[in-house]
Design an enzyme around this catalytic site. Structure first.
Site, mmCIF file in Angstrom:
data_model
loop_
_atom_site.group_PDB
_atom_site.id
_atom_site.type_symbol
_atom_site.label_atom_id
_atom_site.label_comp_id
_atom_site.label_asym_id
_atom_site.label_seq_id
_atom_site.Cartn_x
_atom_site.Cartn_y
_atom_site.Cartn_z
ATOM 1 N N ASP A 1 34.261 38.217 36.676
ATOM 2 C CA ASP A 1 34.168 38.294 38.138
ATOM 3 C C ASP A 1 33.470 37.094 38.751
ATOM 4 O O ASP A 1 32.979 37.176 39.876
ATOM 5 C CB ASP A 1 33.431 39.572 38.545
ATOM 6 C CG ASP A 1 31.943 39.489 38.250
ATOM 7 O OD1 ASP A 1 31.572 38.915 37.226
ATOM 8 O OD2 ASP A 1 31.165 40.011 39.059
ATOM 9 N N GLU A 2 33.446 35.983 38.034
ATOM 10 C CA GLU A 2 32.663 34.861 38.532
ATOM 11 C C GLU A 2 33.251 33.551 38.019
ATOM 12 O O GLU A 2 33.636 33.447 36.871
ATOM 13 C CB GLU A 2 31.244 35.008 38.019
ATOM 14 C CG GLU A 2 30.284 34.004 38.547
ATOM 15 C CD GLU A 2 28.886 34.374 38.130
ATOM 16 O OE1 GLU A 2 28.035 34.512 39.010
ATOM 17 O OE2 GLU A 2 28.656 34.551 36.919
#
Length: 406
Positions: A93-94
């Site tokens: 998610d990054e």
DNA sequence: TCTGGGGTCCTAGGACCC
DNA sequence: TCTGGGGTCCTAGGACCC
């Protein structure tokens, strides 16, 4: 992404948006992610489920959907790639984006950040935050400050002032252990850290960490991104571990878990087209002491039985070492199996052993893989892992569960 | 505060080789 | 013959990240 797992889990459930919800955190588990309604009560990712429910008794727990997380993750990555080819995925998610080459086409870094955020929101229905800065670590910290649903820009001339106003634990790479040591040395803020004599810092955290910290404290870490590993550069290791509902002491029971983990890991190795040479067994005892034992094989493998056999030796070594030790480490809370030293399977040429059967466990593994992809996980599994299997069926004297295809 | 699961990287000692 | 220096591999543990 903001509260990624929770956001994805709640995407299609607007009725839960304003009530506190956590993903994960069941028996002996920790909260994977909490929505902002839950965070208002102090619930955080990484916290035990028990503590989370104490802080917020009305907390609703939902299970994680890993397939959905992966799908959203790759969709988001595709959005990033439309902005710039220079993308370093840091986790599901990054990601870091190098937008230096995109400003003529898309505008200022701030405008690009807002474009990314709007696109992710429109196409995936979740919010994200962005930090804009000259280096990876400062961008990372800035994005933390931007949460939720915002942007923070740190121009080059403001980097030092921005960093020096922070506490040391906010630096990317300073965890609880380093923060404690720094605090003990009287270094609370990044400003103090930046100006600390190198000798003093070395004494507190060791030479390697000391120089790394001063680089971070002056915002002089890297700007270049490492693009994510492709087929040429596979992952370094793959593993699986499991915390039991209740601590285990029985060797047979533990070995059944080990077999299940070995099967899971090797299936992922085969799916990824890699094999590994070092098998690592992790054991966590009831007192939370965690030990590892590893062993290098003659050549890389992706065969369930070979990883399992190595892990069995390691488990028995550990049990022998721990027997009779003060502290009675016989009850296991967790076991893990990890395979390291991965290389593409195509580069592995097996040394045939004299008398070895032509079709061995490797073929059985591949047959099971095919059955699994056709009929679903659990369609075919080692007999020892069938529900109700005891591992002590009649006629067995080897003392460990055999992994016959059942 | 009774602590998951997936990873990466670093350090350090000892074995072994040239 | 009692001793250097460099390099790699293996093993164990620790710190950190999400």
């Amino acid at each position: 992404m903001d509260a990624f797992f929770a956001s994805v889990a709640l995407r299609d459930r607007p009725e839960l948006h304003d009530v506190p919800v956590a993903v994960g955190g069941g028996h002996r588990g920790v909260v994977l992610s909490a929505n902002y309604a839950a965070r208002a009560y102090g619930v955080r990712g990484g916290m035990s489920g028990l503590r989370a429910r104490r802080l917020c008794p009305q907390l609703i727990s939902v299970p994680g959907d890993h397939a959905a997380f992966s799908a959203v993750s790759s969709a988001v990555r595709d959005i990033f790639r439309r902005i710039t080819p220079l993308v370093e995925m840091a986790s599901l998610d990054e990601a870091f984006l190098d937008v230096r080459g995109a400003t003529r086409r898309l505008g200022s870094p701030y405008a690009i950040a807002e474009l990314v955020r709007a696109t992710v929101h429109d196409e995936q229905g979740i919010t994200c935050s962005a930090g804009v800065a000259p280096t990876v670590s400062v961008a990372k910290i800035a994005s933390r400050h931007a949460k939720p649903d915002g942007v923070v820009v740190v121009p080059p001339e403001e980097v030092v002032a921005f960093l020096h106003a922070l506490d040391v634990e906010e630096l990317y790479g300073v965890g609880t252990a380093t923060a404690t040591r720094l605090r003990r040395a009287g270094l609370r803020t990044v400003r103090q850290l930046a100006h600390a004599p190198l000798e003093e810092l070395r004494a507190a955290v060791g030479p390697g960490t000391a120089s790394q910290l001063q680089v971070l404290a002056w915002g002089r870490d890297r700007s270049e991104l490492h693009e994510r590993r492709g087929p040429q550069e596979p992952d370094r290791s793959m593993g699986a571990q499991r915390t039991f509902a209740h601590d285990l002491t029985d060797r047979e029971e533990i070995l059944r878990e080990v077999l299940g983990l070995a099967a899971k890991v090797t299936r992922r190795l085969r799916a990824g087209g890699v094999a590994g040479r070092t098998v690592v067994l992790t054991a966590r005892y009831a007192d939370f002491t965690t030990l590892t034992r590893s062993r290098a094989l003659p050549e890389p493998t992706d065969v369930t039985q070979e990883v399992y056999a190595a892990a069995t030796v390691l488990l028995d070594t550990l049990r022998r070492e721990q027997r009779g030790r003060p502290g009675r480490r016989d009850a296991l809370r967790l076991v893990g199996v990890r395979v390291e030293g991965l290389v593409p399977s195509a580069r592995v040429h097996r040394q045939r052993v004299l008398g070895e059967r032509e079709h061995g466990w490797s073929d059985a593994d591949r047959a099971m893989d095919r059955a699994t992809s056709r009929f679903g996980a659990g369609a075919v599994r080692p007999a020892a892992l069938l529900p109700g299997a005891t591992g002590r069926s009649e006629g067995r004297s080897e003392g460990r569960p055999e992994a016959d295809a059942g």
